[in-house]
Design a protein around this motif. Structure first.
Motif, PDB file in Angstrom:
ATOM      1  N   GLU A 482       0.835  -1.207   0.000  1.00 55.14           N
ATOM      2  CA  GLU A 482       0.000   0.000   0.000  1.00 55.14           C
ATOM      3  C   GLU A 482       0.863   1.248   0.000  1.00 55.14           C
ATOM      4  O   GLU A 482       0.599   2.213  -0.733  1.00 55.14           O
ATOM      5  N   GLU A 484       3.922   1.564  -1.112  1.00 57.40           N
ATOM      6  CA  GLU A 484       4.582   1.717  -2.412  1.00 57.40           C
ATOM      7  C   GLU A 484       3.631   2.275  -3.464  1.00 57.40           C
ATOM      8  O   GLU A 484       4.032   3.071  -4.317  1.00 57.40           O
ATOM      9  N   ARG A 485       2.370   1.850  -3.418  1.00 55.32           N
ATOM     10  CA  ARG A 485       1.400   2.330  -4.415  1.00 55.32           C
ATOM     11  C   ARG A 485       1.239   3.848  -4.358  1.00 55.32           C
ATOM     12  O   ARG A 485       0.972   4.490  -5.382  1.00 55.32           O
ATOM     13  N   VAL A 486       1.407   4.426  -3.180  1.00 62.18           N
ATOM     14  CA  VAL A 486       1.233   5.880  -3.043  1.00 62.18           C
ATOM     15  C   VAL A 486       2.576   6.590  -2.919  1.00 62.18           C
ATOM     16  O   VAL A 486       2.636   7.757  -2.514  1.00 62.18           O
ATOM     17  N   LYS A 489       4.155   8.411   0.412  1.00 62.63           N
ATOM     18  CA  LYS A 489       3.770   9.757   0.843  1.00 62.63           C
ATOM     19  C   LYS A 489       3.011   9.641   2.165  1.00 62.63           C
ATOM     20  O   LYS A 489       1.973   8.972   2.242  1.00 62.63           O
ATOM     21  N   ARG A 492      -0.867   9.848   2.469  1.00 63.84           N
ATOM     22  CA  ARG A 492      -1.729   9.011   1.632  1.00 63.84           C
ATOM     23  C   ARG A 492      -1.678   7.532   2.004  1.00 63.84           C
ATOM     24  O   ARG A 492      -2.276   6.715   1.314  1.00 63.84           O
ATOM     25  N   MET A 493      -0.955   7.183   3.063  1.00 64.52           N
ATOM     26  CA  MET A 493      -0.882   5.771   3.428  1.00 64.52           C
ATOM     27  C   MET A 493      -1.268   5.602   4.893  1.00 64.52           C
ATOM     28  O   MET A 493      -1.493   6.576   5.615  1.00 64.52           O
TER      29      MET A 493
END
Length: 857
Positions: A482, A484-486, A489, A492-493
């Motif tokens: 999760e 890494e997908r954002v 930041k 955002r996590m």
């Protein structure tokens, strides 16, 4: 090149090496030994054409890279051409690279692949005083290489602070000491005010930057990355307004970020560093050092089976090294954030790693080297036998070495090829075989790096801690995906993720995956149909000694292989499985209850995995034992992994012989308590003990714990419960251990009862070490001239003479004297109170009065 103090001494150094092929060089900080000595050996032509290359060993990756870069700058060489470096997961060398700066682990693997070190003419071990376990291993292996294969091999040991004698004798090398270029450093102390260390460091940095007479840069030492981040946040406002840069420097940073801290800037900078900046690294422009006085040192973590970092006070040698950083290029100052008196309590030097870290990797290296028994290897400083035994035990459990022979197995050879702890190497090998190498690399990175899951309570907006999973590793890998997908930041996590630590885990995962797949190092099986289960099974192969069983469904506590108690922390998602791996068990001594290992990261285990993967450690058996709660013998069918019971179920009826044996085994350790709980048996044993003391020639048995255990075993024949044993004729069993002569002597010389003149029979007490005691009413002894004597006349019975109210009026073993003296006072005191009882003038001639009798008026 800028002249350095060591430059005029280089011809002397080269000449010593040419004559002895070895040297121990002790040069003060700032002398220039690290960057000037290795090129001087190449320039002097000491290395022949067959072995033209020189390897410089550095204990830290950042120092290795920085050393190679600085040599390239000083010599106007190209990094990766004339000079290069090799560190874990990174290499910058080419076919023309003769001077290679490497970490010790790199050299160790090179030695295993090529014991003759083909092409290498000299090895320089720099910063030897840091004494990592790899350093100790490297110097011992290199000595063997030179003695057995390469007498031409040049060995140079260099350090700024070193007791040169031991290593000089070990290598049979001369010692040369060189002064460094040091400028005066003013040292001041600032005792702690109780605030957190990052706060105190930030305050000291701000004060240093505000000093009008100090235009230089600041180097501040903190123990770890988290403390560095906290101090950096505190300094951000001052940095913005003051126009200076705040730069972190620690081992988990990417190499490009480390380089930024080392390079000169067009403005003042504050470098917040761990102890990696103590030695080797030169950070130009530093005029002020702020020393927090703490560091994290690697030490063996037997609970987790890996090394851990422990916060501890630095040594005086480290404090001096840190202070010297401020005087490299100009006069400077060092602010120590502790009271001056505390310096006296600091250790002179840091203890070498060989005394405090896990030795599994070193032991595996020695097995591969051919030292089948690492205890007999000629160490520079031998580790403790206990630490080597633990390492050997772990290697056997991981399947890295063969039992008995000590030869490295194919699995062990694969483990050696991977730059990680043997446990994590085993995890990677298993994951590759199960077809889940990506998950295996991620899990190995997660377990080797700092946990990125923040250890605090519920966070608003964070994932609910009540999540259920078969593995906390899987939960964290989901969080990592999760993040890494954002792009990591923070806003955002999941708010419970530490983004810096998560990035470090992701980098380590990618590096491990490349290492596994480089040159097909690890053969991969078909892609797993259930990757999660494949990972859980791989974790079991890496941590076979961490299996735990939950005490009851839903209970967070359990018992681990070896007997230690464990407790799952509330944030653990493993809530249902009866068996689990305690992957990060930690001791916690803060609670009032029994010491338990606290576990944040657990992973479920299936009993069938234990049976299939460790058939030699999985056992099924039927046992008969005493159920303490019921007090009866029961039969059980048990499944066991090593010493950990996995399952048990009643079997029904129990063979009488086995029942008696099980009952005896359970009760025998408690035999003294059990026998003496029988009043008659206790009294009988007291009589025997009395006679043993006073008639030793009778050779009566002592009836110690072993004798009583044997009596209890006889009492258990035909019995199934403790109550039945307690109701047994224990005295008869005890009597059976005496001969007829001894039994007769016991009856005559230590009688259970004595008949008194009244005709009554009274029990004699033989308790303790004193004489036997007979308590009897005074009137029953009229006509008795003296107290009886027992033990063949050697001991007089102590008479407790009782009044009509059965309370003692006199204690004596001289009845004759009592009749003629004290009796008359007793008669005077009691005759009026008890007129119905006989009080004759001369008790020696008076008829006795039976117990309870009354004199008729």
């Amino acid at each position: 090149m800028i002249p350095l103090p060591i430059d005029p001494r280089l011809p002397e150094i080269v000449d010593a090496i040419r004559r002895h092929r070895s040297l121990v060089l002790v040069a003060e900080p700032g002398a220039g030994k690290t960057t000037r000595v290795p090129p001087a050996l190449l320039d002097a032509g000491l290395l022949g054409p067959e072995h033209p290359n020189l390897v410089v060993l550095q204990p830290r990756r950042v120092a290795a890279r920085a050393t190679a870069s600085r040599i390239a700058d000083e010599r106007s060489w190209t990094l990766g051409e004339e000079v290069g470096y090799l560190v874990r997961f990174e290499r910058k060398v080419g076919p023309r690279t003769r001077l290679r700066v490497a970490t010790e682990g790199i050299l160790t693997r090179q030695l295993l692949a090529d014991p003759g070190l083909d092409g290498v003419g000299a090895v320089v071990l720099d910063e030897f005083h840091e004494r990592s376990v790899h350093t100790d291993l490297a110097v011992a292996l290199l000595r063997e290489v030179r003695e057995a294969l390469r007498e031409d091999l040049i060995l140079v040991v260099m350090s700024a602070t070193l007791d040169a004698g031991p290593v000089s004798r070990f290598l049979d090398a001369p010692v040369l000491k060189i002064e460094g270029r040091t400028f005066p450093v003013a040292v001041s102390y600032r005792a702690s005010d109780g605030s957190p260390l990052p706060d105190r460091v930030a305050a000291a940095v701000r004060e240093a930057l505000d000093a009008p007479d100090d235009p230089g840069d600041v180097l501040a030492f903190l123990p770890g990355a988290e403390e560095i981040r906290r101090a950096a946040r505190l300094l951000e406002p001052a940095a913005s307004s003051g126009g200076f840069a705040v730069l972190p420097l620690h081992g988990s940073l990417p190499s490009d970020e480390q380089d930024v801290a080392l390079r000169p800037l067009d403005r003042r900078k504050v470098v917040l560093a761990t102890n990696i900046a103590e030695t080797s690294l030169t950070i130009d422009g530093v005029r002020t050092v702020i020393d927090g006085g703490l560091a994290r040192f690697a030490s063996s973590d037997p609970a987790r089976g890996l090394d851990r970092l422990e916060l501890a006070r630095i040594s005086r040698a480290s404090a001096d090294q840190r202070a010297g950083r401020a005087g490299r290029t100009a006069p400077g100052r060092c602010v120590r954030l502790w009271a001056e008196r505390e310096t006296r309590g600091m250790a002179p030097f840091d203890p070498p790693e060989v005394r405090r870290v896990d030795l599994a990797a070193a032991a595996l290296t020695l097995h591969a080297w051919g030292a089948t028994d690492p205890r007999r290897f000629p160490w520079f400083e031998p580790p403790s036998p206990e630490m080597l035994d633990a390492a050997e035990s772990l290697l056997l459990q991981l399947g890295a070495v063969e039992p008995g022979s000590g030869r490295v197995t194919p699995t062990g050879e694969a483990m050696l090829a991977l730059p990680v702890h043997p446990r994590l190497a085993r995890l990677l090998i298993a994951a590759a075989g199960f077809g889940a190498i990506e998950l295996g690399a991620a899990a190995a990175a997660l377990l080797s790096e700092k946990d990125f899951s923040i250890r605090r309570g519920p966070v608003p907006g964070a994932r609910a801690p009540e999540v259920h999973s078969r593995s906390d590793v899987l939960v964290r890998l989901d969080l990592l995906a999760e993040a890494e997908r954002v792009g990591f930041k923070p806003g955002r996590m999941d708010l419970r993720i530490d983004p810096h630590a998560a990035r470090a885990v992701a980098r380590a995962r990618d590096d491990l995956l490349r290492a596994c797949r480089r040159r097909d190092r690890l053969p991969e099986g078909p892609r797993a149909t259930d990757p999660d289960e494949a990972l859980l099974r791989a974790l079991l192969l890496a941590f076979p000694d961490r299996v735990a069983r939950r005490r009851a469904p839903g209970d967070p506590t359990g018992r681990m292989v070896g007997g230690r108690g464990v407790r799952l922390e509330p944030e653990s998602a493993v809530r249902d499985d009866a068996l689990f791996l305690a992957l990060d068990a930690r001791e916690d001594r803060r609670g009032p209850g029994p010491l338990e290992l606290r576990v944040r990261i657990a992973s479920a285990v299936e009993p069938s995995w234990l049976e299939s993967q460790f058939p030699g450690d999985f056992h099924r058996e039927e046992v008969v034992r005493l159920d303490e709660s019921k007090g009866r013998v029961i039969g059980l069918a048990i499944e066991r992994y090593r010493d950990l019971v996995l399952r048990e179920a009643p079997t029904g009826s129990v063979d009488p012989t086995r029942a008696a044996e099980a009952l005896a085994d359970a009760l025998a350790p408690r035999a003294p308590e059990l026998v003496r709980s029988n009043e008659a048996a206790c009294s009988w044993l007291d009589r025997v003990s009395f006679l043993r003391r006073w008639v030793p020639e009778a050779d009566l048995p002592a009836f110690g714990p072993d004798d009583l255990a044997e009596v209890v075993r006889f009492a258990c024949i035909g019995k199934r419960s403790e109550d039945e044993v307690r109701r047994s004729p224990i005295v008869s069993l005890l009597q059976g251990r005496l001969t007829p002569v001894q039994l007769r002597l016991l009856a005559e010389e230590a009688p259970e009862v004595i008949e008194v003149p009244s005709g009554s029979r009274h029990r004699v007490s033989y308790e303790g070490d004193g004489p036997p005691v007979l308590a009897v009413r005074l009137q029953e002894l009229f006509g008795w001239p003296e107290a009886p004597r027992l033990a063949r006349g050697r001991v007089a019975v102590l008479l407790h003479l009782l009044g009509p109210n059965f309370r003692p009026v006199q204690v004596t073993d001289d009845l004759r004297s009592f009749w003629t003296t004290t009796y008359h006072q007793v008669r005077k005191d009691l005759r009026n109170r008890y007129p119905r009882h006989s009080w004759p003038e001369d008790p020696r001639d008076a008829p006795p009065e039976a117990k309870g009798g009354r004199r008729r008026s």
